[in-house]
Enzyme design. Sequence first.
Site, short mmCIF file in Angstrom:
data_model
loop_
_atom_site.label_atom_id
_atom_site.label_comp_id
_atom_site.label_asym_id
_atom_site.label_seq_id
_atom_site.Cartn_x
_atom_site.Cartn_y
_atom_site.Cartn_z
N LYS A 108 0.85 -1.19 0.00
CA LYS A 108 0.00 0.00 0.00
C LYS A 108 0.88 1.23 0.00
CE LYS A 108 -4.50 0.73 0.28
NZ LYS A 108 -5.52 -0.27 -0.15
N GLY A 220 -20.73 6.58 2.48
CA GLY A 220 -19.83 6.94 1.39
C GLY A 220 -20.59 7.09 0.09
N GLY A 222 -18.35 7.45 -2.93
CA GLY A 222 -17.24 7.45 -3.88
C GLY A 222 -17.38 6.29 -4.85
N ASN A 223 -16.27 5.90 -5.44
CA ASN A 223 -16.29 4.85 -6.46
C ASN A 223 -16.90 3.55 -5.96
OD1 ASN A 223 -14.45 2.36 -7.55
ND2 ASN A 223 -15.09 3.74 -9.18
N1 GLU Z 1 -7.09 -0.02 -3.55
C1 GLU Z 1 -7.88 -1.19 -3.77
C2 GLU Z 1 -7.98 -2.03 -2.52
O1 GLU Z 1 -7.86 -1.57 -1.41
C3 GLU Z 1 -7.40 -1.97 -4.99
C4 GLU Z 1 -5.97 -2.37 -4.95
C5 GLU Z 1 -5.46 -2.86 -6.29
O2 GLU Z 1 -6.21 -2.86 -7.26
O3 GLU Z 1 -4.29 -3.23 -6.33
O4 GLU Z 1 -8.28 -3.19 -2.59
#
Ligand code: GLU
Length: 429
Positions: A108, A220, A222-223
């Site tokens: 992350k 929320g 959002g997306n």
């Molecule tokens: N940010 C998204 C998650 O928390 C997707 C991560 C990704 O696609 O690598 O799962």
Amino acid sequence: MASNGTYNAYDMARAQFDSIADVIDLDEGARAFLRTPMREYHFTIPVRMDDGTVQVFAGFRVQHNDARGPCKGGIRFHPQETIDTVRALSMWMTWKCAVVDIPLGGGKGGVICDPHNLSMREQEAICRGFIRQLARNIGPVADVPAPDVMTSPQHMLWMMDEYEKIHGGHFPGAITGKPVGMGGSLGRTQATGYGVIYTLREALKELSIRPSDTIASVQGFGNVAQYAIELYHQIGGTTISVSCWDQKEQCANVFRKKDGIDLAELRGITDRFGGIDQAKARDLGYEVLPGDAWIDQDVDILIPSALENSITAENVEKMSKRVKIIAEGANGPTTPEADKAIHARGIHMIPDFLANAGGVTCSYFEQVQSNMNYFWEMDEVLGKLDVKMTAAYVAVSELAGKQSIYMRDAAYVVSINRVAEACRARGWI
Ligand code: GLU
């Protein structure tokens, strides 16, 4: 959201891990190895701002574990980002990729910044600066970033371009969540929200409840929330309230219509960060309530799809007796204290790293398509996504049933066993 006061996402992620390590009697070496990220990078990103001054932004990338494949996970832009939150999220990515059984590990990233107050040029400079600091430590065979809170396909494209400039060649598999037509996958935008509903659909089936007999409240807009609502409505459900952040007033609000919100209507008055225009919503007949009102609605289903630390010891008691299912669209929305209360009430929990794994699963499909330079149709992407999400849900739910354990614990048992096994097979532990 972030690590403040008594709440610390990393402490929470470790507490969850420790309790399952006890349940599965994990050996000391595996515990010590898996409860700490393998690598982390802390760096600064100097940016020449539009007014001519230089501002320095702090960035992080944490690689929790790559025993099952390259690290994978999003990059968040948020003014309250902290290293501990990124550590927790990287750990959750490891479990997420393992629970859906894709050959990727957990990572992350984050930058402390607020895109609301940055021009597109300044945001591009942050994206490129982020990659310049990490270009040797990420990539298709090492660590593959993606979008997350307040980052978009455009940000990913700038990042990919910077990576390719540095390495000299095309490496579309270095980043996912890119725009369609520029190495992105059809369905990636929908994937996280749709994935939440694939798992919800399976839970409803198991509980013998018809989707058309249910109503939901969503935190929320959002997306994740928008696409979860889209598919939930398609399978027959009704959403009566959504919440979102009001940038001007610096607080969250809930928008409610008791006979059901109209998704298209709300999308029409929403900015790109998911902020709903209050005045326009009132004109359309929505009640505007305080931000925490999403949790006390008289509904069957709650879908927290905003940030971590949303269902806490303070507000869990406000939850209506009618709630039967919680599907966690966000990462880490429920604190351990609140989780205990939810478990005790017998609410069916679809835990975050299972419920919201659709995004990374589609990212995996995007990487596969990018690497072979052959792109699939929407039906193929969503069909494969449904198969993966359903299989993961069924495996977790069967284990929960067989061992009479909580769904979150069952998901952890599946994931931790898979990751520990990969580490052992490689001879690391
Ligand atoms: N940010 C998204 C998650 O928390 C997707 C991560 C990704 O696609 O690598 O799962």
